[in-house]
Design a protein around this motif. Structure first.
Motif, PDB file in Angstrom:
ATOM      1  N   LEU A  19      21.133  -1.371 -79.993  1.00 21.27           N
ATOM      2  CA  LEU A  19      22.173  -1.078 -80.978  1.00 21.27           C
ATOM      3  C   LEU A  19      23.501  -0.766 -80.298  1.00 21.27           C
ATOM      4  O   LEU A  19      24.566  -1.200 -80.767  1.00 21.27           O
ATOM      5  CB  LEU A  19      21.730   0.087 -81.863  1.00 21.27           C
ATOM      6  CG  LEU A  19      20.567  -0.222 -82.809  1.00 21.27           C
ATOM      7  CD1 LEU A  19      20.025   1.057 -83.436  1.00 21.27           C
ATOM      8  CD2 LEU A  19      21.003  -1.198 -83.904  1.00 21.27           C
ATOM      9  N   ASN A  20      23.469  -0.055 -79.203  1.00 22.22           N
ATOM     10  CA  ASN A  20      24.708   0.249 -78.475  1.00 22.22           C
ATOM     11  C   ASN A  20      25.325  -1.025 -77.900  1.00 22.22           C
ATOM     12  O   ASN A  20      26.552  -1.194 -77.916  1.00 22.22           O
ATOM     13  CB  ASN A  20      24.436   1.260 -77.360  1.00 22.22           C
ATOM     14  CG  ASN A  20      24.108   2.648 -77.890  1.00 22.22           C
ATOM     15  OD1 ASN A  20      24.454   2.991 -79.024  1.00 22.22           O
ATOM     16  ND2 ASN A  20      23.429   3.452 -77.084  1.00 22.22           N
ATOM     17  N   ALA A  21      24.479  -1.908 -77.377  1.00 18.08           N
ATOM     18  CA  ALA A  21      24.980  -3.170 -76.828  1.00 18.08           C
ATOM     19  C   ALA A  21      25.611  -4.009 -77.935  1.00 18.08           C
ATOM     20  O   ALA A  21      26.659  -4.635 -77.741  1.00 18.08           O
ATOM     21  CB  ALA A  21      23.842  -3.939 -76.156  1.00 18.08           C
ATOM     22  N   TYR A  22      24.993  -3.994 -79.106  1.00 13.99           N
ATOM     23  CA  TYR A  22      25.514  -4.778 -80.235  1.00 13.99           C
ATOM     24  C   TYR A  22      26.874  -4.245 -80.687  1.00 13.99           C
ATOM     25  O   TYR A  22      27.805  -5.012 -80.935  1.00 13.99           O
ATOM     26  CB  TYR A  22      24.514  -4.738 -81.382  1.00 13.99           C
ATOM     27  CG  TYR A  22      24.952  -5.525 -82.592  1.00 13.99           C
ATOM     28  CD1 TYR A  22      25.071  -6.908 -82.534  1.00 13.99           C
ATOM     29  CD2 TYR A  22      25.231  -4.883 -83.805  1.00 13.99           C
ATOM     30  CE1 TYR A  22      25.466  -7.640 -83.643  1.00 13.99           C
ATOM     31  CE2 TYR A  22      25.623  -5.615 -84.910  1.00 13.99           C
ATOM     32  CZ  TYR A  22      25.740  -6.983 -84.833  1.00 13.99           C
ATOM     33  OH  TYR A  22      26.134  -7.700 -85.932  1.00 13.99           O
ATOM     34  N   GLU A  23      26.992  -2.941 -80.783  1.00 15.76           N
ATOM     35  CA  GLU A  23      28.253  -2.352 -81.243  1.00 15.76           C
ATOM     36  C   GLU A  23      29.393  -2.600 -80.258  1.00 15.76           C
ATOM     37  O   GLU A  23      30.561  -2.623 -80.640  1.00 15.76           O
ATOM     38  CB  GLU A  23      28.073  -0.851 -81.475  1.00 15.76           C
ATOM     39  CG  GLU A  23      27.144  -0.505 -82.626  1.00 15.76           C
ATOM     40  CD  GLU A  23      27.578  -1.126 -83.942  1.00 15.76           C
ATOM     41  OE1 GLU A  23      28.803  -1.227 -84.172  1.00 15.76           O
ATOM     42  OE2 GLU A  23      26.697  -1.518 -84.729  1.00 15.76           O
ATOM     43  N   ALA A  24      29.061  -2.808 -78.992  1.00  9.94           N
ATOM     44  CA  ALA A  24      30.095  -3.018 -77.972  1.00  9.94           C
ATOM     45  C   ALA A  24      30.588  -4.456 -77.904  1.00  9.94           C
ATOM     46  O   ALA A  24      31.545  -4.752 -77.176  1.00  9.94           O
ATOM     47  CB  ALA A  24      29.550  -2.607 -76.597  1.00  9.94           C
ATOM     48  N   LEU A  25      29.964  -5.350 -78.666  1.00  7.30           N
ATOM     49  CA  LEU A  25      30.334  -6.762 -78.605  1.00  7.30           C
ATOM     50  C   LEU A  25      31.639  -7.032 -79.332  1.00  7.30           C
ATOM     51  O   LEU A  25      32.041  -6.293 -80.237  1.00  7.30           O
ATOM     52  CB  LEU A  25      29.235  -7.613 -79.242  1.00  7.30           C
ATOM     53  CG  LEU A  25      27.877  -7.642 -78.537  1.00  7.30           C
ATOM     54  CD1 LEU A  25      26.878  -8.412 -79.382  1.00  7.30           C
ATOM     55  CD2 LEU A  25      27.996  -8.255 -77.156  1.00  7.30           C
ATOM     56  N   ASP A  26      32.276  -8.127 -78.950  1.00  5.75           N
ATOM     57  CA  ASP A  26      33.436  -8.641 -79.689  1.00  5.75           C
ATOM     58  C   ASP A  26      32.897  -9.493 -80.831  1.00  5.75           C
ATOM     59  O   ASP A  26      32.590 -10.669 -80.667  1.00  5.75           O
ATOM     60  CB  ASP A  26      34.319  -9.480 -78.756  1.00  5.75           C
ATOM     61  CG  ASP A  26      35.590  -9.949 -79.444  1.00  5.75           C
ATOM     62  OD1 ASP A  26      35.625  -9.973 -80.697  1.00  5.75           O
ATOM     63  OD2 ASP A  26      36.541 -10.314 -78.737  1.00  5.75           O
ATOM     64  N   HIS A  27      32.766  -8.905 -81.994  1.00  6.04           N
ATOM     65  CA  HIS A  27      32.100  -9.593 -83.109  1.00  6.04           C
ATOM     66  C   HIS A  27      32.903 -10.774 -83.628  1.00  6.04           C
ATOM     67  O   HIS A  27      32.339 -11.724 -84.165  1.00  6.04           O
ATOM     68  CB  HIS A  27      31.803  -8.594 -84.229  1.00  6.04           C
ATOM     69  CG  HIS A  27      30.734  -7.614 -83.867  1.00  6.04           C
ATOM     70  ND1 HIS A  27      29.436  -7.733 -84.287  1.00  6.04           N
ATOM     71  CD2 HIS A  27      30.778  -6.500 -83.083  1.00  6.04           C
ATOM     72  CE1 HIS A  27      28.722  -6.741 -83.803  1.00  6.04           C
ATOM     73  NE2 HIS A  27      29.506  -5.977 -83.066  1.00  6.04           N
ATOM     74  N   ALA A  28      34.217 -10.735 -83.473  1.00  5.81           N
ATOM     75  CA  ALA A  28      35.027 -11.873 -83.905  1.00  5.81           C
ATOM     76  C   ALA A  28      34.676 -13.115 -83.092  1.00  5.81           C
ATOM     77  O   ALA A  28      34.580 -14.222 -83.620  1.00  5.81           O
ATOM     78  CB  ALA A  28      36.513 -11.546 -83.759  1.00  5.81           C
TER      79      ALA A  28
END
Length: 281
Positions: A205-214
């Motif tokens: 979850l932490n890795a996912y939140e740190a991603l550039d979602h755009a």
């Protein structure tokens, strides 16, 4: 995928190894006589030999030699809508052939249907492609050839919009996966499941939140959806990749999902315990 789904897969293997079990994807087996009877529902001739093929994780697959040729017979996994999948695959293979990309053909039943329903499962027949499959990533020559092939596959489906519907709703929906992971992590507090999963769940979850979602959700267009090296076929006796198989998941996805899946699946290997480890490539 953007670096997250591979963590989910590693988590799955950690859990399955802990419980010493892998969930079954299938049900009761069919006898070869039953399979032969199903073959006769298709316009392929009379069966001469039938061999069940190993390696597939979704469908049960047989190589069928008849007096009219050689074919692939598959008992389709019920997670798929058979009509949607078959119409999608037909449209995709027609587009690929028009581009000059070698691919298989769906064979209809004697009544003109794309599948045969035996009362429990849907069955389909594909023309047989002679070749070989590599596993555990292949060597560098095979990877180079496979990479070129996937690029050609992507070019062939550029601007393609002939599918009739999503073959597997929710597939590669990373936000949906994350939400379910959050929910399971929260609701399992105080249980053995929580003790086993919590640290890995928080890492994911932490890795996912740190991603550039755009970036992760940009450049959406038609891709294979499951471009692992096992879905690339090589000509027998060579390292030349010539086609892609298992086209059931072809649909529109972000390019990061497709390329991320290649990056993960082509650099993995399975240990004897079933755990996935990264190769140094």
């Amino acid at each position: 995928m953007c670096g997250v789904e591979e963590l989910l897969r590693a988590l799955y293997h950690r859990v399955s190894t802990h419980y010493n079990t892998v969930p079954s994807l299938w049900y009761s087996a069919h006898t070869m006589n039953q399979v032969a009877d199903i073959c006769t529902q298709f316009a392929v001739g009379n069966p001469v030999s039938i061999t069940e093929l190993s390696g597939g994780l979704v469908h049960t697959t047989y190589k069928v030699v008849t007096d009219g040729g050689t074919y692939i017979l598959q008992r389709m996994n019920p997670i798929f809508n058979p009509s949607v999948v078959c119409l999608n695959v037909h449209a995709v293979t027609e587009r690929l052939r028009a581009y000059g990309f070698e691919t298989y053909t769906l064979v209809t039943t004697k009544t003109g249907a794309c599948t045969h329903f035996d009362g429990q499962f849907h069955w389909r027949v594909l023309t047989f492609l002679e070749g070989r499959i590599v596993s555990n990533g292949g060597d560098l020559d095979e990877v180079r050839s496979a990479g070129n092939l996937i690029g050609t596959f992507h070019d062939a489906l550029r601007d393609f919009s002939g599918g009739v519907g999503h073959p597997l709703p929710g597939y590669h929906d990373t936000e949906r996966y994350m939400e379910k992971l959050r929910r399971v992590d929260t609701t399992s507090y105080g249980t053995q499941k929580y003790e086993l999963l919590h640290a890995s769940a928080q890492e994911i979850l932490n890795a996912y939140e740190a991603l550039d979602h755009a970036v992760c959700h940009s450049s959406v267009r038609t891709f294979h959806g499951d471009p692992q090296i096992e879905n690339v076929m090589f000509r027998t006796g060579t390292k030349e990749a010539f086609t892609m198989i298992d086209l059931d998941t072809v649909w529109t996805y972000p390019i990061a999902t497709e390329i991320g899946f290649v990056g993960w699946s082509w650099t993995k290997e399975l240990t004897s315990s079933g755990a996935i480890v990264a190769q140094d490539r």
